[in-house]
Design a protein around this motif. Structure first.
Motif, PDB file in Angstrom:
ATOM      1  N   ASP A   1       5.616  -1.772   7.151  1.00 46.24           N
ATOM      2  CA  ASP A   1       4.769  -1.660   5.971  1.00 46.24           C
ATOM      3  C   ASP A   1       5.654  -1.911   4.760  1.00 46.24           C
ATOM      4  O   ASP A   1       6.817  -1.494   4.740  1.00 46.24           O
TER       5      ASP A   1
ATOM      6  N   CYS B   1       5.896   0.818  10.608  1.00 49.08           N
ATOM      7  CA  CYS B   1       4.441   1.013  10.561  1.00 49.08           C
ATOM      8  C   CYS B   1       4.081   2.452  10.902  1.00 49.08           C
ATOM      9  O   CYS B   1       4.608   3.019  11.861  1.00 49.08           O
TER      10      CYS B   1
ATOM     11  N   GLU C   1       0.948  -3.009  -1.853  1.00 47.08           N
ATOM     12  CA  GLU C   1       1.320  -2.587  -0.503  1.00 47.08           C
ATOM     13  C   GLU C   1       0.742  -3.557   0.511  1.00 47.08           C
ATOM     14  O   GLU C   1      -0.327  -4.120   0.295  1.00 47.08           O
ATOM     15  N   ASP C   2       1.465  -3.747   1.591  1.00 48.38           N
ATOM     16  CA  ASP C   2       1.011  -4.572   2.700  1.00 48.38           C
ATOM     17  C   ASP C   2       1.399  -3.853   3.975  1.00 48.38           C
ATOM     18  O   ASP C   2       2.538  -3.385   4.106  1.00 48.38           O
ATOM     19  N   PHE C   3       0.468  -3.753   4.919  1.00 47.29           N
ATOM     20  CA  PHE C   3       0.675  -2.957   6.117  1.00 47.29           C
ATOM     21  C   PHE C   3       0.601  -3.815   7.379  1.00 47.29           C
ATOM     22  O   PHE C   3      -0.109  -4.813   7.429  1.00 47.29           O
TER      23      PHE C   3
ATOM     24  N   ARG D   1       5.983  -1.867   0.348  1.00 49.11           N
ATOM     25  CA  ARG D   1       5.474  -1.431  -0.953  1.00 49.11           C
ATOM     26  C   ARG D   1       6.398  -1.998  -2.019  1.00 49.11           C
ATOM     27  O   ARG D   1       7.609  -1.790  -1.978  1.00 49.11           O
TER      28      ARG D   1
END
Length: 99
Positions: free
Chosen positions: A83, A51, A95-97, A85
Motif C-alpha cells: 500500500d 498490504c 493513497e493506493d492499495f 501513501r
C-alpha cells in the motif's frame, strides 16, 4: 519486477493512479516500485507498507528528499503486496492499495 505508479491530482484532492499500463520486468526476490509525480505540487512524504498493515511506517523519502512535479523515484522492495501513501506540499495526500 518493476511496477510503475503515477501520482496525480483530482479536483477535490489527490490520488494515486495507474499509468496507462504497469511495466513489470524480471522475476524473483527483488522488486522496484517507481513512483511518478504527475501532480502540480511536490511529494514531501512517501510511505510504503505491506498490504493490510495497520501502520504506514517510516517516510521513504527521508528528511531532505522530495519528488518534484514531473519527476519519479524508484524504491526497492521485496516481492509482495504493498500500500502507498503520498503526502504533498499543499497538505493533500493520495493513497493506493494492493500494489
Amino acid at each position: 519486477m518493476t511496477l510503475r505508479r503515477t501520482i496525480g491530482t483530482l479536483a477535490l484532492g489527490a490520488s494515486l493512479a495507474l499509468t496507462g499500463c504497469d511495466d513489470i520486468v524480471g522475476a524473483g526476490g527483488d522488486a522496484t516500485i517507481i513512483v511518478e509525480n504527475n501532480a502540480s505540487v511536490s511529494v514531501f512524504y512517501l510511505f510504503i507498507s505491506d498490504c493490510g498493515d495497520g501502520t504506514w511506517g517510516d517516510d521513504r523519502l527521508g528528511t531532505n528528499e522530495t519528488i518534484s512535479p514531473g519527476e519519479d523515484r524508484a524504491f526497492g522492495v521485496d516481492d509482495g503486496c504493498y500500500d502507498l501513501r503520498a503526502e504533498f506540499s499543499d497538505e493533500t495526500w493520495a493513497e493506493d492499495f494492493g500494489i
